[in-house]
Design a protein around this motif. Structure first.
Motif, PDB file in Angstrom:
ATOM      1  N   GLU A 180      -3.528   6.564  -6.026  1.00 18.33           N
ATOM      2  CA  GLU A 180      -4.642   6.829  -5.120  1.00 18.33           C
ATOM      3  C   GLU A 180      -5.941   6.237  -5.638  1.00 18.33           C
ATOM      4  N   VAL A 210      -0.430  -0.029  -8.989  1.00 18.19           N
ATOM      5  CA  VAL A 210      -0.116  -0.639  -7.702  1.00 18.19           C
ATOM      6  C   VAL A 210       1.397  -0.729  -7.521  1.00 18.19           C
ATOM      7  N   ASN A 215       0.607   4.035   1.384  1.00 19.65           N
ATOM      8  CA  ASN A 215       0.747   4.675   2.691  1.00 19.65           C
ATOM      9  C   ASN A 215       1.716   3.938   3.618  1.00 19.65           C
ATOM     10  N   GLN A 216       2.226   2.786   3.180  1.00 17.31           N
ATOM     11  CA  GLN A 216       3.214   2.056   3.961  1.00 17.31           C
ATOM     12  C   GLN A 216       4.632   2.567   3.704  1.00 17.31           C
ATOM     13  N   PRO A 254       0.840  -1.197   0.000  1.00 16.80           N
ATOM     14  CA  PRO A 254       0.000   0.000   0.000  1.00 16.80           C
ATOM     15  C   PRO A 254       0.882   1.257   0.000  1.00 16.80           C
ATOM     16  N   GLY A 267      -6.082   3.566  -7.488  1.00 18.81           N
ATOM     17  CA  GLY A 267      -5.926   2.127  -7.589  1.00 18.81           C
ATOM     18  C   GLY A 267      -5.659   1.636  -8.997  1.00 18.81           C
TER      19      GLY A 267
END
Length: 77
Positions: free
Chosen positions: A47, A52, A6-7, A4, A49
């Motif tokens: 954002e 990826v 945000n990771q 992800p 999707g």
């Protein structure tokens, strides 16, 4: 493995995106975009999707793929 966005830290994410958009052979058509515009475009696609982030444990590398590319790639694993 999917990562992800945000990771990743903002610095790591920007570095990944910049590396991706400056690769040899990346084609944006007839319009020449500045690096910041390319980064913003890819961030927006992440954002939504449409793109990826994947980690390939075999090559120990991280990459960006379209959702369709990822689906095709994951079938071959």
């Amino acid at each position: 493995m999917l990562i992800p966005p945000n990771q990743l830290s903002q610095e790591a994410l920007r570095g990944l995106i910049e590396e991706f958009v400056t690769r040899e052979g990346t084609d944006y058509g007839h319009i020449d975009y500045h690096l910041s515009a390319k980064v913003d475009q890819v961030k927006a696609q992440l954002e939504k999707g449409d793109i990826v982030i994947i980690f390939d444990s075999t090559t120990e590398s991280i990459n960006l793929m379209t959702k369709q590319q990822y689906q095709e790639w994951s079938i071959t694993l």
